[in-house]
Design a protein around this motif. Sequence first.
Motif, mmCIF file in Angstrom:
data_model
loop_
_atom_site.group_PDB
_atom_site.id
_atom_site.type_symbol
_atom_site.label_atom_id
_atom_site.label_comp_id
_atom_site.label_asym_id
_atom_site.label_seq_id
_atom_site.Cartn_x
_atom_site.Cartn_y
_atom_site.Cartn_z
ATOM 1 N N GLN A 103 0.817 -1.211 0.000
ATOM 2 C CA GLN A 103 0.000 0.000 0.000
ATOM 3 C C GLN A 103 0.857 1.269 0.000
ATOM 4 O O GLN A 103 0.652 2.168 -0.813
ATOM 5 N N ALA A 104 1.821 1.348 0.871
ATOM 6 C CA ALA A 104 2.666 2.546 0.960
ATOM 7 C C ALA A 104 3.524 2.714 -0.291
ATOM 8 O O ALA A 104 3.784 3.850 -0.712
ATOM 9 N N SER A 105 3.945 1.620 -0.892
ATOM 10 C CA SER A 105 4.731 1.722 -2.129
ATOM 11 C C SER A 105 3.898 2.312 -3.252
ATOM 12 O O SER A 105 4.393 3.111 -4.046
ATOM 13 N N LEU A 140 3.160 4.612 8.550
ATOM 14 C CA LEU A 140 4.569 4.498 8.911
ATOM 15 C C LEU A 140 5.442 4.246 7.671
ATOM 16 O O LEU A 140 6.449 4.920 7.471
ATOM 17 N N TYR A 141 5.025 3.305 6.833
ATOM 18 C CA TYR A 141 5.821 2.995 5.634
ATOM 19 C C TYR A 141 5.795 4.154 4.633
ATOM 20 O O TYR A 141 6.812 4.447 3.994
ATOM 21 N N TYR A 142 4.660 4.808 4.496
ATOM 22 C CA TYR A 142 4.577 5.966 3.596
ATOM 23 C C TYR A 142 5.430 7.111 4.158
ATOM 24 O O TYR A 142 6.130 7.794 3.420
ATOM 25 N N ILE A 147 10.163 10.633 3.843
ATOM 26 C CA ILE A 147 11.405 11.138 4.447
ATOM 27 C C ILE A 147 12.579 10.874 3.509
ATOM 28 O O ILE A 147 13.424 11.750 3.298
ATOM 29 N N ALA A 148 12.624 9.678 2.933
ATOM 30 C CA ALA A 148 13.708 9.345 2.001
ATOM 31 C C ALA A 148 13.641 10.225 0.750
ATOM 32 O O ALA A 148 14.670 10.717 0.270
ATOM 33 N N LEU A 149 12.442 10.444 0.233
ATOM 34 C CA LEU A 149 12.290 11.298 -0.947
ATOM 35 C C LEU A 149 12.675 12.744 -0.630
ATOM 36 O O LEU A 149 13.311 13.421 -1.430
ATOM 37 N N ALA A 172 3.621 9.709 12.427
ATOM 38 C CA ALA A 172 4.567 8.699 11.960
ATOM 39 C C ALA A 172 5.883 9.336 11.525
ATOM 40 O O ALA A 172 6.963 8.825 11.846
ATOM 41 N N ILE A 173 5.803 10.454 10.837
ATOM 42 C CA ILE A 173 7.019 11.177 10.416
ATOM 43 C C ILE A 173 7.808 11.607 11.645
ATOM 44 O O ILE A 173 9.026 11.410 11.721
#
Length: 180
Positions: A103-105, A140-142, A147-149, A172-173
Amino acid sequence: MNASIVIDDEIAHLSGLMFTAPDQFFEQTKKFAAQLTSNDLPLLRSRFHAGLPIPENVDKASLGLSGWLSACQYTIFELIYHIGIAAVPMLKEVAYGEYDWTQASALEILTRFYMDGKLPVEIIDEIDSNLAKMRYESHLYYAQALIALRRKDRRYETQVIQRIKNEDLHEAIKEIMDVK
């Protein structure tokens, strides 16, 4: 050779590059994706949870519990990203459907399409409105993806993160940032 066998073999090969030759992963993934079309999307989607073979040159001991499956899913989503916006309906089904690791992907790829100028800002508003129906794991995964992006492109802060109002995503962030 059967198309699904070719795609399975290539997903395994490309995923293996993440561990054996990471500097080649993105270039090779983009190159293979150029051979795919929107007609391949159902097959790619069907491979999200496939037990694809691990190439011999990949150290199986370093993969952990779900490392190989996660690598294959990442590869599949990179392929989908390169197929382009024809994938949007399928991505929305995954992103807004029943909870799954993927889902987050799917949310991440939709977000990247927006940042690339391929989708209007309404996609971020749509993501925001759908976050309320999602499990915390998806937030959390999103959040991890955002954050990585953002590390690579600061525009994600103002154009995506600040635009999204969902408090659970912002928590979550914050949680991830507090841990680092």
